[in-house]
Design a protein around this motif. Structure first.
Motif, PDB file in Angstrom:
ATOM      1  N   ALA A 150      -3.267  -3.587  -8.506  1.00 39.12           N
ATOM      2  CA  ALA A 150      -3.811  -2.484  -9.306  1.00 39.12           C
ATOM      3  C   ALA A 150      -2.851  -2.079 -10.420  1.00 39.12           C
ATOM      4  O   ALA A 150      -3.274  -1.750 -11.532  1.00 39.12           O
ATOM      5  CB  ALA A 150      -4.121  -1.287  -8.412  1.00 39.12           C
ATOM      6  N   LEU A 151      -1.557  -2.107 -10.133  1.00 36.64           N
ATOM      7  CA  LEU A 151      -0.567  -1.818 -11.175  1.00 36.64           C
ATOM      8  C   LEU A 151      -0.615  -2.889 -12.264  1.00 36.64           C
ATOM      9  O   LEU A 151      -0.534  -2.580 -13.457  1.00 36.64           O
ATOM     10  CB  LEU A 151       0.834  -1.735 -10.563  1.00 36.64           C
ATOM     11  N   ASP A 152      -0.752  -4.144 -11.845  1.00 30.66           N
ATOM     12  CA  ASP A 152      -0.877  -5.234 -12.826  1.00 30.66           C
ATOM     13  C   ASP A 152      -2.112  -5.051 -13.702  1.00 30.66           C
ATOM     14  O   ASP A 152      -2.103  -5.377 -14.892  1.00 30.66           O
ATOM     15  CB  ASP A 152      -0.969  -6.587 -12.109  1.00 30.66           C
ATOM     16  N   ASN A 153      -3.183  -4.508 -13.096  1.00 30.42           N
ATOM     17  CA  ASN A 153      -4.461  -4.358 -13.810  1.00 30.42           C
ATOM     18  C   ASN A 153      -4.612  -3.008 -14.507  1.00 30.42           C
ATOM     19  O   ASN A 153      -5.704  -2.673 -14.985  1.00 30.42           O
ATOM     20  CB  ASN A 153      -5.628  -4.563 -12.839  1.00 30.42           C
ATOM     21  N   ASP A 154      -3.542  -2.222 -14.517  1.00 28.49           N
ATOM     22  CA  ASP A 154      -3.533  -0.940 -15.228  1.00 28.49           C
ATOM     23  C   ASP A 154      -4.570   0.035 -14.667  1.00 28.49           C
ATOM     24  O   ASP A 154      -5.247   0.744 -15.410  1.00 28.49           O
ATOM     25  CB  ASP A 154      -3.783  -1.172 -16.726  1.00 28.49           C
ATOM     26  N   GLU A 155      -4.688   0.089 -13.329  1.00 32.83           N
ATOM     27  CA  GLU A 155      -5.675   0.948 -12.693  1.00 32.83           C
ATOM     28  C   GLU A 155      -5.147   2.341 -12.361  1.00 32.83           C
ATOM     29  O   GLU A 155      -5.927   3.209 -11.944  1.00 32.83           O
ATOM     30  CB  GLU A 155      -6.207   0.279 -11.408  1.00 32.83           C
ATOM     31  N   PHE A 156      -3.847   2.575 -12.528  1.00 29.90           N
ATOM     32  CA  PHE A 156      -3.277   3.889 -12.258  1.00 29.90           C
ATOM     33  C   PHE A 156      -3.124   4.659 -13.568  1.00 29.90           C
ATOM     34  O   PHE A 156      -2.572   4.141 -14.541  1.00 29.90           O
ATOM     35  CB  PHE A 156      -1.908   3.754 -11.572  1.00 29.90           C
ATOM     36  N   ILE A 157      -3.644   5.880 -13.564  1.00 29.48           N
ATOM     37  CA  ILE A 157      -3.587   6.708 -14.767  1.00 29.48           C
ATOM     38  C   ILE A 157      -3.195   8.141 -14.379  1.00 29.48           C
ATOM     39  O   ILE A 157      -3.340   8.533 -13.223  1.00 29.48           O
ATOM     40  CB  ILE A 157      -4.940   6.730 -15.515  1.00 29.48           C
ATOM     41  N   ILE A 181      -7.923   4.586 -10.296  1.00 29.64           N
ATOM     42  CA  ILE A 181      -9.322   4.281 -10.617  1.00 29.64           C
ATOM     43  C   ILE A 181      -9.490   2.778 -10.435  1.00 29.64           C
ATOM     44  O   ILE A 181      -8.994   1.988 -11.240  1.00 29.64           O
ATOM     45  CB  ILE A 181      -9.689   4.680 -12.058  1.00 29.64           C
ATOM     46  N   SER A 182     -10.158   2.360  -9.365  1.00 32.18           N
ATOM     47  CA  SER A 182     -10.244   0.935  -9.038  1.00 32.18           C
ATOM     48  C   SER A 182     -11.089   0.186 -10.054  1.00 32.18           C
ATOM     49  O   SER A 182     -11.794   0.785 -10.878  1.00 32.18           O
ATOM     50  CB  SER A 182     -10.823   0.751  -7.632  1.00 32.18           C
ATOM     51  N   ASP A 184     -13.794  -1.279  -9.701  1.00 33.27           N
ATOM     52  CA  ASP A 184     -15.219  -0.957  -9.609  1.00 33.27           C
ATOM     53  C   ASP A 184     -15.488   0.517  -9.906  1.00 33.27           C
ATOM     54  O   ASP A 184     -16.528   1.059  -9.551  1.00 33.27           O
ATOM     55  CB  ASP A 184     -15.780  -1.331  -8.240  1.00 33.27           C
ATOM     56  N   ASN A 185     -14.494   1.170 -10.548  1.00 41.94           N
ATOM     57  CA  ASN A 185     -14.623   2.543 -11.057  1.00 41.94           C
ATOM     58  C   ASN A 185     -14.689   3.613  -9.970  1.00 41.94           C
ATOM     59  O   ASN A 185     -15.178   4.712 -10.202  1.00 41.94           O
ATOM     60  CB  ASN A 185     -15.847   2.671 -11.969  1.00 41.94           C
ATOM     61  N   ASN A 186     -14.167   3.318  -8.789  1.00 43.18           N
ATOM     62  CA  ASN A 186     -14.047   4.314  -7.728  1.00 43.18           C
ATOM     63  C   ASN A 186     -12.703   5.014  -7.828  1.00 43.18           C
ATOM     64  O   ASN A 186     -11.685   4.381  -8.134  1.00 43.18           O
ATOM     65  CB  ASN A 186     -14.182   3.665  -6.348  1.00 43.18           C
ATOM     66  N   VAL A 187     -12.702   6.332  -7.568  1.00 44.47           N
ATOM     67  CA  VAL A 187     -11.457   7.092  -7.554  1.00 44.47           C
ATOM     68  C   VAL A 187     -10.915   7.066  -6.126  1.00 44.47           C
ATOM     69  O   VAL A 187     -11.542   7.591  -5.209  1.00 44.47           O
ATOM     70  CB  VAL A 187     -11.681   8.547  -8.010  1.00 44.47           C
ATOM     71  N   ILE A 188      -9.759   6.433  -5.944  1.00 44.56           N
ATOM     72  CA  ILE A 188      -9.135   6.333  -4.623  1.00 44.56           C
ATOM     73  C   ILE A 188      -8.188   7.515  -4.465  1.00 44.56           C
ATOM     74  O   ILE A 188      -7.272   7.697  -5.270  1.00 44.56           O
ATOM     75  CB  ILE A 188      -8.385   5.002  -4.476  1.00 44.56           C
ATOM     76  N   PRO A 189      -8.388   8.367  -3.447  1.00 40.42           N
ATOM     77  CA  PRO A 189      -7.583   9.595  -3.330  1.00 40.42           C
ATOM     78  C   PRO A 189      -6.112   9.306  -3.065  1.00 40.42           C
ATOM     79  O   PRO A 189      -5.766   8.308  -2.403  1.00 40.42           O
ATOM     80  CB  PRO A 189      -8.226  10.328  -2.141  1.00 40.42           C
ATOM     81  N   PRO A 190      -5.214  10.149  -3.571  1.00 39.15           N
ATOM     82  CA  PRO A 190      -3.771   9.953  -3.364  1.00 39.15           C
ATOM     83  C   PRO A 190      -3.372   9.878  -1.890  1.00 39.15           C
ATOM     84  O   PRO A 190      -2.390   9.219  -1.558  1.00 39.15           O
ATOM     85  CB  PRO A 190      -3.155  11.183  -4.041  1.00 39.15           C
ATOM     86  N   SER A 191      -4.123  10.528  -1.001  1.00 36.24           N
ATOM     87  CA  SER A 191      -3.800  10.480   0.426  1.00 36.24           C
ATOM     88  C   SER A 191      -3.844   9.062   0.966  1.00 36.24           C
ATOM     89  O   SER A 191      -3.213   8.757   1.979  1.00 36.24           O
ATOM     90  CB  SER A 191      -4.758  11.369   1.216  1.00 36.24           C
ATOM     91  N   VAL A 192      -4.560   8.166   0.295  1.00 37.03           N
ATOM     92  CA  VAL A 192      -4.667   6.775   0.739  1.00 37.03           C
ATOM     93  C   VAL A 192      -3.438   5.972   0.342  1.00 37.03           C
ATOM     94  O   VAL A 192      -2.971   5.126   1.109  1.00 37.03           O
ATOM     95  CB  VAL A 192      -5.939   6.127   0.154  1.00 37.03           C
ATOM     96  N   PHE A 193      -2.899   6.222  -0.853  1.00 32.30           N
ATOM     97  CA  PHE A 193      -1.884   5.320  -1.392  1.00 32.30           C
ATOM     98  C   PHE A 193      -0.502   5.921  -1.637  1.00 32.30           C
ATOM     99  O   PHE A 193       0.478   5.184  -1.765  1.00 32.30           O
ATOM    100  CB  PHE A 193      -2.380   4.699  -2.704  1.00 32.30           C
ATOM    101  N   MET A 194      -0.372   7.246  -1.712  1.00 33.20           N
ATOM    102  CA  MET A 194       0.906   7.823  -2.139  1.00 33.20           C
ATOM    103  C   MET A 194       2.045   7.530  -1.171  1.00 33.20           C
ATOM    104  O   MET A 194       3.164   7.222  -1.582  1.00 33.20           O
ATOM    105  CB  MET A 194       0.784   9.324  -2.364  1.00 33.20           C
TER     106      MET A 194
END
Length: 396
Positions: A150-157, A181-182, A184-194
C-alpha cells in the motif's frame, strides 16, 4: 557501528541461512524485509519480521553456537555484511556489565525458541499448541506485506482535523492523521494497521510519506486560510522516527520544496520519546533549532516525568481527550487539567485541548483560558478537499 560496507543482495523468498547452520557473519538490512522463523514439522513458525536499519544473525556470532532459526528474504533485500571480527571487537571493548547483560539476553532468546519448539510435543493427539500463535503471526505478517504494498501504491494519505482558537473561534491550524484508502477505495480504519506500522520499521516509510504530503498540502491550505498568521499543520512523529538520523534533513528538504517556513510545521510526539535516550533528545533540539514547533501529545496518560519534560524544547502541550471527556462530571479530571494549565503557563507552553465534543466542555475550557482546541464539536478529520471547505470560524 562503523563497519566496512561489503554488501550482499538476496532475492525474494531466498533462504539467507538455515537453522543449525554455522555462523560466518551477521547482516544489517539496508532495504527490504526479512522473516525469521522456526521449522516445526515442515511448518514455518514465524518469530519476527525485520526491516530497514535492523541487524540479524548476530546471536550465533556472539555465543559461537549454531543458527537458532531460519531467515529468508520476504522481498528483495540488500544487506551490509557484519563480520565476526567486527562484531566481537566491539563487544569486547564494551563495559563488562553490558557483556553480561548481552549473554543473559541471548540465553533467554534461545530458551524462548526451545520452549516454542517443545510445546508441540507436549500436547497429545497431534494437536498443535501453537495454532493460535501461528494464525496470529501469519495474519500480522500478511498485514505487514499489505501495508508495504500500500505504501508502494501511495494508498496512505493525511486527513486533517482543524484546530481552533477557543476564544475567538478562528481556525489556527490542523492535525494530520494518517488514513489508508485501499485500491478498491475502502477506508481501512487506523485500529487495523497503526499498531503494526508503529511496531515495525514501516513507521519510517509511513512517517516520511506523511511529512512529504503534509508539507505539500500546506501551501494549498494557505490559499484558503492565508489571513491566519503562521497557520500550522501538526504531524505525528514516533520515537523511532526521532532516532532516524535523516529526519531533520528530510523535513528541511520537504518544507523547502513546498516553500513553507519551519515555524508552520508542528511535530507531535508522545511521552515514549522521552525514554529513547540522548539521540532522540538531540534530534528534538535540532528540530527546534531549525524552527519547527514541538508539541507533547497524551501528556499525563503514560509514564510522565517532569524531569524529561523540563529537558525537552517543547512549544505546545496537548491535553488528552481522556481528561476532556470527563472534565464536566469528574473533579479529578478537572483538577488534572488545571494542573496541566498551570504547568504549561510556568513552562511557557501553548495549550491545545483534544477531543472537545460538546458546548459545555468548550465553555469550561474557555473559562480556564485554554488557547486552542480540536474535536468532533468542530469537525472530524477529513480529506484535504473537504478541509478546504471548512468555515474560517466556528460560532462561539
Amino acid at each position: 557501528m562503523a563497519i566496512h560496507e561489503k554488501r550482499h543482495r538476496f532475492k525474494q523468498d531466498e533462504i539467507i541461512f538455515k537453522e543449525g547452520d554455522d555462523a560466518t557473519c551477521a547482516y544489517l538490512i539496508e532495504t527490504g524485509r526479512v522473516l525469521v522463523y522456526l521449522n516445526e514439522e515442515a511448518t514455518e513458525v514465524p518469530l519476527r519480521i525485520l526491516g530497514e536499519g535492523e541487524v540479524f544473525g548476530e546471536m550465533a556470532l556472539i555465543d559461537n553456537n549454531k543458527r537458532s532459526a531460519t531467515c529468508k528474504a520476504l522481498t528483495d533485500v540488500e544487506t551490509i555484511i557484519v563480520t565476526r571480527e567486527q562484531l566481537l571487537d566491539r563487544i569486547h571493548e564494551s563495559d563488562p556489565i553490558v557483556q553480561l547483560l548481552m549473554r543473559v539476553l541471548l540465553e533467554r532468546l534461545r530458551s524462548q525458541n526451545e520452549r516454542i519448539r517443545s510445546r508441540a510435543s507436549e500436547v497429545p493427539f497431534n494437536l498443535d499448541p501453537l495454532a493460535f500463535e501461528k494464525e496470529e503471526a501469519v495474519k500480522r505478517i500478511g498485514l505487514e506485506s499489505r501495508i508495504a504494498i500500500a505504501l508502494d501504491n501511495d494508498e496512505f494519505i493525511p486527513f486533517y482535523q482543524p484546530i481552533y482558537d477557543l476564544a475567538t473561534g478562528e481556525i489556527r491550524g490542523c492535525e494530520a492523521l494518517i488514513r489508508w484508502i485501499s485500491s478498491d477505495n475502502n477506508v481501512i480504519p487506523p485500529s487495523v494497521f497503526m499498531d503494526v506500522i508503529e511496531e515495525s520499521t514501516l513507521i519510517l516509510r509511513a512517517g516520511r510519506v506523511m511529512i512529504e504530503k503534509c508539507t505539500a498540502d500546506l501551501p494549498k491550505m494557505q490559499t484558503r486560510f492565508g489571513h491566519v498568521e503562521d497557520f500550522f499543520v501538526s504531524v505525528n512523529v514516533s520515537g523511532r522516527q526521532f532516532l532516524d538520523p535523516r529526519l531533520v534533513s528530510h523535513l528541511d528538504e520537504c518544507r523547502i520544496k513546498a516553500n513553507v517556513p519551519a515555524r508552520q510545521i508542528k511535530l507531535e510526539l508522545t511521552e515514549r520519546v522521552m525514554t529513547e535516550g540522548p539521540q532522540a533528545l538531540a534530534t528534538l533540539q535540532e528540530c527546534r533549532k531549525q524552527g519547527y514547533m514541538l508539541a507533547i501529545d497524551d501528556f499525563g496518560t503514560g509514564f510522565s516525568s517532569l524531569q524529561y519534560l523540563a529537558q525537552m524544547p517543547l512549544t505546545d502541550l496537548k491535553i488528552d481527550r481522556s481528561f476532556i471527556s470527563k472534565m464536566c462530571e469528574d473533579k479529578k479530571s478537572l483538577s488534572i487539567i488545571r494542573s496541566l494549565i498551570h504547568l504549561a503557563d510556568l513552562l511557557g507552553l501553548k495549550l491545545i485541548a483534544e477531543g472537545i465534543e460538546n458546548a459545555e466542555q468548550l465553555v469550561m475550557l474557555n473559562g480556564l483560558k485554554v488557547q486552542m482546541g480540536q474535536g468532533f464539536l468542530f469537525s472530524k478529520a477529513v480529506p484535504l478537499n473537504e478541509f478546504m471547505k471548512l468555515p474560517l470560524k466556528f460560532n462561539t
